[in-house]
Design a protein around this motif. Structure first.
Motif, PDB file in Angstrom:
ATOM      1  N   LEU C  70       0.781  -1.294   0.079  1.00 39.24           N
ATOM      2  CA  LEU C  70      -0.031   0.077  -0.007  1.00 39.24           C
ATOM      3  C   LEU C  70       0.822   1.447  -0.024  1.00 39.24           C
ATOM      4  CD1 LEU C  70      -2.415  -1.299   2.647  1.00 39.24           C
ATOM      5  CD2 LEU C  70      -3.009  -0.641   0.405  1.00 39.24           C
ATOM      6  N   ALA C  71       0.294   2.516  -0.459  1.00 40.03           N
ATOM      7  CA  ALA C  71       0.950   3.740  -0.355  1.00 40.03           C
ATOM      8  C   ALA C  71       1.483   3.896   0.834  1.00 40.03           C
ATOM      9  CB  ALA C  71      -0.023   4.690  -1.161  1.00 40.03           C
ATOM     10  N   GLU C  72       2.790   4.531   1.065  1.00 38.43           N
ATOM     11  CA  GLU C  72       3.305   4.579   2.546  1.00 38.43           C
ATOM     12  C   GLU C  72       3.351   3.502   3.381  1.00 38.43           C
ATOM     13  OE1 GLU C  72       1.777   8.446   3.777  1.00 38.43           O
ATOM     14  OE2 GLU C  72       3.349   9.344   2.756  1.00 38.43           O
ATOM     15  N   GLY C  73       2.815   2.131   2.924  1.00 35.98           N
ATOM     16  CA  GLY C  73       2.513   0.908   3.723  1.00 35.98           C
ATOM     17  C   GLY C  73       1.402   0.966   4.711  1.00 35.98           C
ATOM     18  N   MET C  74       0.819   2.335   4.567  1.00 38.62           N
ATOM     19  CA  MET C  74      -0.575   2.357   5.227  1.00 38.62           C
ATOM     20  C   MET C  74      -1.974   1.937   4.766  1.00 38.62           C
ATOM     21  SD  MET C  74       0.213   5.809   7.253  1.00 38.62           S
ATOM     22  CE  MET C  74       0.104   7.117   5.913  1.00 38.62           C
ATOM     23  N   HIS C  75      -2.763   1.378   5.450  1.00 37.58           N
ATOM     24  CA  HIS C  75      -4.050   1.137   4.880  1.00 37.58           C
ATOM     25  C   HIS C  75      -4.836   2.287   5.000  1.00 37.58           C
ATOM     26  CE1 HIS C  75      -4.332  -3.316   5.186  1.00 37.58           C
ATOM     27  NE2 HIS C  75      -3.432  -3.220   5.969  1.00 37.58           N
ATOM     28  N   PRO C  76      -5.710   2.690   3.840  1.00 38.32           N
ATOM     29  CA  PRO C  76      -6.494   3.920   3.924  1.00 38.32           C
ATOM     30  C   PRO C  76      -7.503   3.991   5.123  1.00 38.32           C
ATOM     31  CG  PRO C  76      -6.782   2.765   1.805  1.00 38.32           C
ATOM     32  CD  PRO C  76      -6.159   1.688   2.653  1.00 38.32           C
ATOM     33  N   ALA C  77      -7.316   5.379   5.439  1.00 42.74           N
ATOM     34  CA  ALA C  77      -8.233   5.758   6.500  1.00 42.74           C
ATOM     35  C   ALA C  77      -9.604   5.126   6.511  1.00 42.74           C
ATOM     36  CB  ALA C  77      -8.398   7.287   6.878  1.00 42.74           C
ATOM     37  N   LYS C  78     -10.247   4.515   7.440  1.00 43.89           N
ATOM     38  CA  LYS C  78     -11.676   4.019   7.539  1.00 43.89           C
ATOM     39  C   LYS C  78     -12.276   3.917   8.935  1.00 43.89           C
ATOM     40  CE  LYS C  78     -10.900  -0.962   7.407  1.00 43.89           C
ATOM     41  NZ  LYS C  78     -11.408  -2.056   6.419  1.00 43.89           N
ATOM     42  N   VAL C  79     -13.772   3.661   8.887  1.00 45.96           N
ATOM     43  CA  VAL C  79     -14.208   3.644   9.990  1.00 45.96           C
ATOM     44  C   VAL C  79     -15.342   2.300   9.880  1.00 45.96           C
ATOM     45  CG1 VAL C  79     -16.202   5.129   9.333  1.00 45.96           C
ATOM     46  CG2 VAL C  79     -15.881   4.410  11.769  1.00 45.96           C
ATOM     47  N   GLU C  80     -15.170   1.300  10.695  1.00 46.83           N
ATOM     48  CA  GLU C  80     -15.938   0.116  10.350  1.00 46.83           C
ATOM     49  C   GLU C  80     -16.447  -0.231  11.753  1.00 46.83           C
ATOM     50  OE1 GLU C  80     -15.139  -3.689   7.580  1.00 46.83           O
ATOM     51  OE2 GLU C  80     -13.516  -2.634   8.416  1.00 46.83           O
ATOM     52  N   GLU C  81     -17.840  -0.267  11.719  1.00 48.67           N
ATOM     53  CA  GLU C  81     -18.615  -0.940  12.850  1.00 48.67           C
ATOM     54  C   GLU C  81     -18.948  -2.152  12.900  1.00 48.67           C
ATOM     55  OE1 GLU C  81     -22.466   1.227  13.433  1.00 48.67           O
ATOM     56  OE2 GLU C  81     -21.974   1.460  15.529  1.00 48.67           O
ATOM     57  N   PHE C  82     -18.384  -2.602  14.088  1.00 48.08           N
ATOM     58  CA  PHE C  82     -18.581  -4.154  14.384  1.00 48.08           C
ATOM     59  C   PHE C  82     -19.779  -4.295  15.743  1.00 48.08           C
ATOM     60  CE2 PHE C  82     -14.977  -4.299  12.010  1.00 48.08           C
ATOM     61  CZ  PHE C  82     -14.913  -5.468  11.472  1.00 48.08           C
ATOM     62  N   GLU C  83     -20.252  -5.410  15.970  1.00 52.70           N
ATOM     63  CA  GLU C  83     -21.271  -5.403  16.852  1.00 52.70           C
ATOM     64  C   GLU C  83     -20.903  -5.169  18.367  1.00 52.70           C
ATOM     65  OE1 GLU C  83     -24.602  -8.694  17.913  1.00 52.70           O
ATOM     66  OE2 GLU C  83     -23.786  -8.658  15.913  1.00 52.70           O
ATOM     67  N   GLU C  84     -19.509  -5.498  18.560  1.00 49.39           N
ATOM     68  CA  GLU C  84     -18.965  -5.094  19.993  1.00 49.39           C
ATOM     69  C   GLU C  84     -17.938  -4.043  19.765  1.00 49.39           C
ATOM     70  OE1 GLU C  84     -18.001  -7.875  18.298  1.00 49.39           O
ATOM     71  OE2 GLU C  84     -19.812  -9.246  18.832  1.00 49.39           O
ATOM     72  N   TYR C  85     -17.605  -3.483  18.784  1.00 52.95           N
ATOM     73  CA  TYR C  85     -16.652  -2.401  18.951  1.00 52.95           C
ATOM     74  C   TYR C  85     -16.725  -1.394  17.863  1.00 52.95           C
ATOM     75  CZ  TYR C  85     -14.075  -5.831  16.250  1.00 52.95           C
ATOM     76  OH  TYR C  85     -13.551  -6.632  15.711  1.00 52.95           O
ATOM     77  N   LEU C  86     -16.085  -0.214  17.639  1.00 58.35           N
ATOM     78  CA  LEU C  86     -15.887   0.621  16.434  1.00 58.35           C
ATOM     79  C   LEU C  86     -14.358   0.435  16.134  1.00 58.35           C
ATOM     80  CD1 LEU C  86     -17.627   2.619  14.871  1.00 58.35           C
ATOM     81  CD2 LEU C  86     -16.633   4.378  16.150  1.00 58.35           C
ATOM     82  N   PHE C  87     -14.090   0.366  14.883  1.00 57.24           N
ATOM     83  CA  PHE C  87     -12.869   0.058  14.300  1.00 57.24           C
ATOM     84  C   PHE C  87     -12.508   1.420  13.471  1.00 57.24           C
ATOM     85  CE2 PHE C  87      -9.712  -1.613  11.107  1.00 57.24           C
ATOM     86  CZ  PHE C  87      -8.757  -1.261  11.837  1.00 57.24           C
ATOM     87  N   LEU C  88     -11.233   1.954  13.789  1.00 61.52           N
ATOM     88  CA  LEU C  88     -11.065   3.235  12.999  1.00 61.52           C
ATOM     89  C   LEU C  88      -9.533   3.234  12.723  1.00 61.52           C
ATOM     90  CD1 LEU C  88     -12.205   6.479  15.214  1.00 61.52           C
ATOM     91  CD2 LEU C  88     -12.715   6.178  12.905  1.00 61.52           C
ATOM     92  N   ILE C  89      -9.274   3.653  11.601  1.00 60.90           N
ATOM     93  CA  ILE C  89      -7.970   3.775  11.127  1.00 60.90           C
ATOM     94  C   ILE C  89      -7.652   5.302  10.635  1.00 60.90           C
ATOM     95  CG2 ILE C  89      -6.100   3.425   9.333  1.00 60.90           C
ATOM     96  CD1 ILE C  89      -7.253   0.584   8.999  1.00 60.90           C
ATOM     97  N   PHE C  90      -6.751   6.010  11.180  1.00 59.30           N
ATOM     98  CA  PHE C  90      -6.581   7.498  10.845  1.00 59.30           C
ATOM     99  C   PHE C  90      -4.985   7.294  10.506  1.00 59.30           C
ATOM    100  CE2 PHE C  90      -9.427  10.954  11.404  1.00 59.30           C
ATOM    101  CZ  PHE C  90     -10.470  10.434  11.488  1.00 59.30           C
ATOM    102  N   HIS C  91      -4.494   8.420   9.846  1.00 60.28           N
ATOM    103  CA  HIS C  91      -3.063   8.592   9.493  1.00 60.28           C
ATOM    104  C   HIS C  91      -2.549   9.850  10.140  1.00 60.28           C
ATOM    105  CE1 HIS C  91      -3.884   6.696   5.214  1.00 60.28           C
ATOM    106  NE2 HIS C  91      -4.065   5.839   6.376  1.00 60.28           N
ATOM    107  N   ALA C  92      -1.698   9.484  11.183  1.00 59.24           N
ATOM    108  CA  ALA C  92      -0.835  10.486  11.878  1.00 59.24           C
ATOM    109  C   ALA C  92       0.235  11.064  11.106  1.00 59.24           C
ATOM    110  CB  ALA C  92      -0.423  10.163  13.319  1.00 59.24           C
ATOM    111  N   VAL C  93       0.445  12.247  11.297  1.00 60.37           N
ATOM    112  CA  VAL C  93       1.620  12.880  10.405  1.00 60.37           C
ATOM    113  C   VAL C  93       2.681  13.417  11.424  1.00 60.37           C
ATOM    114  CG1 VAL C  93       2.660  14.558   8.336  1.00 60.37           C
ATOM    115  CG2 VAL C  93       0.069  13.539   8.656  1.00 60.37           C
TER     116      VAL C  93
END
Lengths: 340, 340, 340, 340, 340
Positions: C70-93
């Motif tokens: 992947l570009a810069e080795g990072m997964h694109p930012a995303k939000v995904e809701e699961f039944e038990e938790y919320l999963f977030l990816i952000f890119h810090a700089v």
């Protein structure tokens, strides 16, 4: 300086900050309209009025203050609804007085946007800005003369101020248009790094203005749709009017953009036209003088046996040859249109 | 001049402004259709009919009047629904008569858009404009001949007028297309600042026309969708027809735009082609004459010991060398296709 | 290193991974807030905490780990809701410290984005990243000082971290803007492959940054809209604030883009201006010297009968002719503005 | 010519216009399918069948007839639902037979779009066109062989015709692609006004085709969605199939557009490459011959005291100097790669 | 070759086509999962399995077969729901083995997309393709090892195959990126028709890839949203994962596109830089040699009365003049930076 205008049943009263703060916002009598204008306020006034009296959220306070990290130090225009109040940021464009003989380019450079914050409740309008603004002063004078405006409440006064802001945006656009016409004259005069830099600079600023206007337009559209409870549907027509003016302003900005883009194209076209002309001159000169110089160089050779050199009419013959070559070249160039 | 046409049960009557104002708008009998046409109206008529009789909002009145701050002095096209009436702005494009021998460029320049305002209720249509308009006159003559049109009511009459307006927009576009074809001929003739400026100018105006048409199209789409209560669904097919014509007009404008952009590309391409040709001529001339002038210059040297100068065939030899060089160059250029 | 901060009723406690795993996630007492920060975690910690204790989905685990494809080795930012938790990816700089005398171009090149993963439940926030990040450290110090933050829960802490991330994005943009200003100076100095390559490179990276910011903006918009149950509406104002900052960042990136595009245009314009100047010099030189060299070459011919050669004033005459030609040329060029 | 095909319970019958008009449209028996094909119809047939028998709206009649004001004389494709019938306009692209040795450019120019109108009810399909069309003839022959088609009703027959139309659009696109490949060969051959004009012309027509296809695609999407009551959901799969083919056709048109744009870029690139080559030749020639001509010109001076002129080896020395200069220049140009 | 994998309660069985066709699709026992893979199937197998056994619609059959009229012979990707089954088309990108020393440009040219068709029911997955595909083979091997996959049913297996397909798309994009970097090196080396044609070619193919990816992305988005009944919501996370990978692939394609566009800009910039350099050399040479050749030509004149010719120091004087002219020119060019 903080100015407080309290209107109730046809009467205007003036309060000091301390007097106002003695009355809880919730206990302003029904039918009264209060306009608090904070022009370049002291931190104490902000603390007392905004934090203590109105209970404004800390993030709202952050947004009200200038921020050097942001473009022009202003927060982008926005509308945010809180339970107790509506928070609005608009960008006023105060047009300063034009100095005599000041050219429009310099004049435009002196114009600086100003952040104008509104806090509105059903009976209160609070305006907050860093410098004294004509759009506020004009509306203040108008409401003092026309008490019906105060009767109509904060939502109507806000619409009046927004209308003044959009008018000044239009005045700014008109100035930019004048400037672009001036640049057109410069483009016609000849190529120069100054002209193209100014054009590119205006192209960038035009996009910046457009984005700003689009943000304002979107916000006014939301205000006019009756989305917020402090803006009554009876004032919607005034917000729709402001919205129409913003639609027109965006159209104007787009028209200016196309003019600028066309001027940039014209600049490049004229630059290449000039190159063509220069090359044509070079080619005409070379094409005439290289052959005739060859002829003269021919008879400059030192061969012992060059019969023409001894001929009686050798010299006039060369003259004739050279005149013939020149005339033929002239006719050819004429036909090709290279002598224009 | 204000013309009032009152139609009721197959009969046409004519009223003066005063007579009409004696009848309240609400008391126009069911089944009657009233068309009030205000062509370049006096402020008194506007005051009497619009403000007093119809109770039109002050902002609507503002929108009806020309405004020099706006493009072409016209308010952008719009539709606004009020409780008692529907307010519409359209831009008519009256095509003046073409003078004999007037070229299409000059003719297009003489065409000026005109703002045409409508106020519609269930039984009343009021048209308001600054100058006499053919689209109004034509429809007036048509409804006098064909009473069915009046029977159908204000919404049908409006559709008829809109159709006339769109027809004139199409006529305007056809003129622009003629002009662009004329400019194509100019581009083929050679580069000139006049041609490129006209092309860029038409590119800008084309975008302006497109934006205007898009606004009209959006408005007519809303009218045809039955969004407004004064426009009956039985007339929707006529509005859909106008909408189709506007879709076509936008397509036409897009086609013209592409022609203009292609002409600008062609202009630049031909300008660079001409530069290439000029440079080729220069190179051919230089490449032929620099070497042979070197040869003649060689034998122009004054060394005491230059055996060739004394040779019997030194002079013809040089002639031969120069002819050989020239022929070789000619063949090389021929092969490279530089002599075309 | 994994840091666990357990807050309950005004008290902070520190746990080891094993201690925490002894308590089932579902049995964290109401009112407690747990922050698990995994900085460059060992595979064992990941296995124990994420897979066993929290029961995170295998695909989520995949997304948390860097991926070289992947570009810069990072997964694109995303939000995904699961039944038990919320999963977030952000890119810090994370902005490293600037070395003394390091130029801004080199400094920008050293900045690398870092993927920052969040897993949120009503009472737990788990942050997961490859390297120690300032935005995490700063917020950790802040919550230890201000227990109200922990009281407000995981959604508030996340908002604080996001705000820090967006601030660093703005700092990055400011650096890019500095760099673009530096490049403007290089463009003004003259054409060079280095300058244009840097400009094109920044154009590409600008688009990359914009796409990244748009993804973040969209995600924060969804977070602020109360779409996810673990984010309470009372924190929405903080997410709206982050959203506003992202809107501003996108605006900034757009402004930078326009500057870059204008600089590229300026580069090409200056390159063509320079070509024009060079050609003008060549043309001026040729146009002066070709004719006068022709004159001298004329009198270099060896004809026996050239009367001028024997004239007393033949030589001064030629001198005069040449001076006249030169002066005429000078005047012509002056008028055409070719001597600038 | 009007052809009427009446299908009922496996039987085909043929009617004249008069016979058909004796049966009211509403009294066509359930299970019967009637196909009325009007190819270049007489005004009498139109009056009798469309106005009197079917009661078609006057605006629909207007739309069915060619209109010289419109692009290619055709009304834009559309679908319009009336209470009693569905009205459809499609643009057929009949591909004529290719003459032997006809080049693809000329062939494409001969292809003219044709407006094809449909009026559909539950049991009736009426096709109306100006010239005989292969897509109609083919489907007519097919339904006579395969009665199942008639059994399925007007909606299925329409789908069959649309599929034929889209096939001919694809055939047209394939021809354009051939033409673009031919133009690529012309671009590689050298610059010419003919080539660039053809490219720009195809760019414009490509946009025109795209807009037309988009309109068709949108209409077929609506037909396939079961929006209209005369199109049963059991035929939706056939409309979806036509829609897929239109999606592909739009993709194809986009691919062709990119090829054209790339060719235009290539044209300009090759034109500038050629200019560079020409200038390099000029520079090489000038750089070699100007210095050596200076040397010979030097020894052409007539000073009384020029010792070299009397040297024994003065002349060979100059020869040596000139050979050295030429060799050095050759090496320099070789290294710079200017001799390729 | 047709491979049939029948899984039931932990057991794998293998069937021939005839054996499978003896069992009606509707009577496959609950809990069983059947995977029919048709790799380059015979028309008989297609007839028996697809038409007779599964009752697949004739248009679906048409879509499954390659079609030379379409780009790469493949039908665009699509998803279509029928009452009994879901029909999917995807484009696999099988990457062949790279030959030693094969350059990336040639390698990319050898890669051909392959159409992969799916027919899915609750218990059956049928894959249909023209050539053996690694993405199918890999998943087949995986499910034989991991029976849980078969347990999860056709929707999970499809997700696995789609993931493999997207992985190969990413691998393809990585190859294109390598190729673009190679082209960058070629651009830096010098202008050539080969380089610009390759760049324009990749620009076109990039757009083509993007369109294809967008279609796939849209389809996978619909699959992941639970729009289709044969895809259970418990597998949605796997489809969302594929969707994320496609989002990333589109981002990658956009990044590559910007690189290509920048390279094209760089190509033109370098071409114009080279022209400038060539012209500068020409101008420097001309500006030095034209004046000094004029001086020598002056003293080549044959006037009887030229006092300088007889001067003792006439010859050294000319030498001095020429050295001075050359030095002055050198200083001027140095200052202008024309000697770099």
């Amino acid at each position: 300086m903080t100015t407080i205008t309290w209107y109730e049943q046809g009467e205007f009263r003036t309060y000091t900050v301390d007097e106002l703060c003695a009355i809880a916002p919730a206990s302003i009598p029904k039918g009264a309209t209060v306009w608090v204008d904070m022009s370049n306020p002291t931190p104490e006034d902000e603390q007392q009025l905004l934090t203590t009296w109105l209970g404004v959220h800390e993030l709202v306070l952050d947004d009200m203050r200038p921020n050097d990290d942001l473009a022009e130090g202003m927060h982008p225009a926005k509308v945010e609804e809180f339970e107790e109040y509506l928070f609005l940021i608009f960008h006023a464009v105060p047009i300063p007085e034009r100095k005599p003989d000041e050219d429009v380019g310099t004049f435009i450079h002196r114009i600086r946007g100003q952040q104008l914050n509104f806090i509105m409740t059903e009976q209160l309008i609070l305006t907050h800005h860093e410098v004294a603004l004509a759009c506020i002063g004009d509306v203040q004078r108008m409401v003092l003369k026309n008490r019906l405006a105060m009767e109509r409440g904060p939502d109507y006064i806000t619409a009046l101020i927004l209308d003044e802001i959009v008018d000044s945006m239009n005045a700014y656009n008109a100035l930019v248009e004048d400037r672009v016409e001036e640049l057109e004259r410069l483009v016609m005069k000849g190529e120069s790094t100054y002209t193209i830099r100014r054009l590119l600079d205006h192209k960038n600023r035009n996009q910046f203005t457009r984005r700003k206007l689009m943000q304002h337009r979107e916000i006014v559209a939301r205000l006019s749709r009756g989305e917020f409870k402090v803006i009554g549907m009876d004032e919607a027509v005034y917000y729709r009017n402001v919205h129409d003016h913003l639609v027109h302003a965006v159209d104007h900005v787009d028209t200016i953009r196309e003019s600028i883009l066309s001027l940039i194209d014209l600049y490049f076209s004229m630059s290449s036209t000039r190159l063509n002309q220069v090359m044509r001159v070079l080619t005409v000169i070379s094409t005439v003088f290289l052959p005739i110089t060859f002829v003269t160089s021919w008879y400059g050779m030192n061969f012992h046996h060059m019969p023409e050199l001894e001929w009686m009419f050798g010299y006039p013959m060369v003259l004739a040859i050279i005149i013939i070559i020149s005339v033929v070249m002239y006719v050819v160039f004429r036909k090709r249109g290279w002598l224009a």
